[in-house]
Design a protein around this motif. Structure first.
Motif, short mmCIF file in Angstrom:
data_model
loop_
_atom_site.label_atom_id
_atom_site.label_comp_id
_atom_site.label_asym_id
_atom_site.label_seq_id
_atom_site.Cartn_x
_atom_site.Cartn_y
_atom_site.Cartn_z
N LYS A 29 0.83 -1.21 0.00
CA LYS A 29 0.00 0.00 0.00
C LYS A 29 0.86 1.26 0.00
CE LYS A 29 -4.08 -1.97 2.21
NZ LYS A 29 -5.01 -1.91 3.38
N LYS A 30 2.01 1.16 0.66
CA LYS A 30 2.91 2.31 0.71
C LYS A 30 3.44 2.63 -0.69
CE LYS A 30 7.16 3.93 2.93
NZ LYS A 30 8.28 3.58 3.84
N ARG A 31 3.72 1.57 -1.44
CA ARG A 31 4.25 1.76 -2.80
C ARG A 31 3.20 2.36 -3.74
NH1 ARG A 31 6.27 -3.11 -6.75
NH2 ARG A 31 6.64 -1.84 -8.59
N THR A 32 1.95 1.98 -3.54
CA THR A 32 0.90 2.45 -4.44
C THR A 32 0.22 3.72 -3.96
OG1 THR A 32 -0.71 1.02 -3.32
CG2 THR A 32 0.43 0.11 -5.25
N ALA A 33 0.62 4.22 -2.81
CA ALA A 33 -0.02 5.42 -2.27
C ALA A 33 0.23 6.61 -3.18
CB ALA A 33 0.52 5.70 -0.87
#
Length: 205
Positions: free
Chosen positions: A172-176
């Motif tokens: 999720k951090k990467r796609t935020a």
């Protein structure tokens, strides 16, 4: 080899749109100018690009050095001069043909009504073309010999293990904060469907 290839590509791709202009096409159409244009792309761009790739890859694939650098240099110069001796006479022949076909008598008939008159006029250019083409082919034969000996000297690696880094987990951090396009690039099926729809709409419009 790649420098000549890119030069040939640039020349051919610039010349192509130029030939689409009506006043230029009126000169070049049906003449040997088109032959010259095509062969600059074929011999310089496609041919020399392939030669450069072959000279680069084969020694690495067979874990050895190129058999003869002087032979490769000889191939380069034979090929380069061969292209020049092939293409330039064809440009001259094209202009000669176009000029002769557009000569009219006062009564409106063609000055050079017999097609053979233009053919005989450009025979010297055809001889130069033949010499240039022969030089190019001789260079190609040198490549075949050079590469064959290189392969014979080398050693092929059987069943070499391929290694690649592990794929990173999409967190999720990467796609935020990613946009729609970035999201779509990670979904090949959806991207293919939407691209197909866009192409179909563009075709209908």
């Amino acid at each position: 080899f790649m420098v000549v290839a890119i030069t040939g590509y640039g020349m051919a791709t610039f010349e192509g749109p130029t030939l689409s202009l009506k006043n230029v096409n009126a000169i070049a159409h049906f003449t040997d100018w088109i032959i010259a244009h095509v062969h600059v792309g074929a011999l310089a761009w496609n041919g020399f690009m392939a030669f450069g790739i072959i000279y680069y890859l084969i020694p690495r694939l067979f874990k050895t050095k190129l058999h003869s650098l002087p032979l490769a240099n000889l191939h380069f110069w034979l090929g380069t001069l061969g292209i020049i001796m092939y293409a330039l006479p064809m440009y001259v022949a094209g202009f000669t043909q176009a000029s002769m076909w557009k000569q009219f008598n006062p009564d409106g008939t063609l000055v050079y009504g017999n097609f053979l008159e233009t053919v005989t006029e450009i025979i010297p250019m055809y001889w130069m073309r033949a010499i240039g083409g022969s030089m190019y082919v001789i260079g190609l034969l040198i490549l075949v010999y050079n590469i064959a000996v290189t392969i014979k000297k080398g050693s092929k690696v059987e069943d070499e293990l391929a290694e690649a880094p592990a794929l990173e987990r999409v967190t999720k951090k990467r796609t935020a904060g990613e946009g729609f396009h970035t999201w779509l690039e990670r979904r090949p099926i959806q991207l293919t469907i939407l691209a197909t729809v866009a192409i179909l709409i563009g075709g209908i419009i």
